[in-house]
Design an enzyme around this catalytic site. Structure first.
Site, PDB file in Angstrom:
ATOM      1  N   GLU A 189      28.626 112.567 -73.287  1.00  0.00           N
ATOM      2  CA  GLU A 189      29.442 114.173 -73.312  1.00  0.00           C
ATOM      3  C   GLU A 189      30.477 113.940 -74.823  1.00  0.00           C
ATOM      4  O   GLU A 189      31.206 113.501 -74.912  1.00  0.00           O
ATOM      5  CB  GLU A 189      30.362 113.856 -72.160  1.00  0.00           C
ATOM      6  N   GLU A 206      34.847 120.203 -62.482  1.00  0.00           N
ATOM      7  CA  GLU A 206      36.148 119.372 -63.405  1.00  0.00           C
ATOM      8  C   GLU A 206      36.842 120.843 -64.382  1.00  0.00           C
ATOM      9  O   GLU A 206      36.984 120.303 -65.444  1.00  0.00           O
ATOM     10  CB  GLU A 206      35.164 119.160 -64.725  1.00  0.00           C
TER      11      GLU A 206
END
Length: 277
Positions: free
Chosen positions: A154, A253
């Site tokens: 990520e 998120e």
């Protein structure tokens, strides 16, 4: 929901519903109408006790939700850590954590594990950190592949010493692990908020790396709040992802900025499943 149909939305219980005890959040997610959850590492240490692990697994099972994603231990995140896998002094700790993390995933059918790369460390050459990271990611990838799962890489914003900022940065790490270690179980975690904040061209990244995206997360920009609180074209990007073949869940998120963090999504849509190819 069919046992073979994955949920379209998965709620990150480590950032949302923060007013509830961690292990009560999966049930709250289910009561809000969703079918799936994801977590950062939910324990204080890399190797929690069996009772803690069992309590976490039970919380997921009792809530009746899918665990679509789980982070490997990432250090002390409230104090700025963003992963330990590139730290030469913490290799044993990370390797021990692999077995615990993947073990939880095996019990719950989790398809993806997020491996935060780690900040740059004073006094340690970046080249040494990158070599350690490649070896650790290969080990994680081999462990995940035992059950057909993948390890996610990520790009992250808001962490000045974190070296992976763009989709291309993450892809370069994935390529190194594949080419040097022969492990091809790594995929890109495309958090659209982080990519946007870091100045990446989100649409171009989707086109360039569509086949290598393993998970997608969303939050609006600016502010990292609920969809609709900023100006990021989330609807457009999600439609683009669907056009290029992404069929995984969308991770919610974001930081709660309203009394109901899910008000933007009609209740009837929260239990939607991923469209077939």
């Amino acid at each position: 929901m069919s046992a073979n149909a994955p949920a379209k939305y998965t709620v990150n219980c480590s950032i949302l519903l923060a007013d509830l005890p961690v292990f009560e959040r999966p049930r709250a997610v289910r009561e809000a109408g969703f079918e799936a959850v994801e977590f950062w590492w939910p324990f204080a240490t890399a190797v929690p006790g069996d009772r803690q692990v069992d309590a976490f697994v039970t919380a997921i099972e009792d809530a009746g939700v899918q665990l679509t994603g789980l982070n490997f231990f990432a250090g002390d995140m409230p104090n700025g850590d963003r992963g330990i896998l590139s730290d030469p002094a913490r290799v044993a700790e990370f390797r021990d954590n692999i077995e615990v993390t993947v073990g939880i995933g095996e019990r719950l059918g989790t398809p993806a594990f997020n491996a935060l790369y780690g900040n740059r460390i004073d006094g340690v050459a970046p080249e040494e950190q990158d070599a350690v990271a490649a070896e650790n990611l290969a080990a994680a990838g081999r462990a995940a592949a035992r059950t057909g799962a993948v390890v996610l890489i990520e790009p992250v914003s808001g962490a000045p010493r974190y070296p992976l900022l763009t989709a291309a940065d993450a892809i370069a790490v994935m390529d190194r692990v594949r080419d040097e270690q022969g492990v091809d179980a790594l995929r890109l975690l495309a958090d659209l908020y982080h990519l946007q904040v870091n100045g990446d061209d989100v649409s171009a990244a989707i086109d360039a790396y569509a086949a290598r995206i393993g998970h997608v997360q969303i939050a609006d920009d600016p502010g990292r709040g609920e969809p609709g609180t900023g100006t990021l074209d989330l609807d457009g990007h999600l439609a683009h992802l669907e056009r290029v073949g992404y069929r995984g869940p969308i991770g919610l998120e974001y930081k709660q900025s309203q009394s109901d963090p899910f008000a933007w999504l009609p209740v009837a849509e929260r239990s939607a499943v991923v469209a077939a190819s």
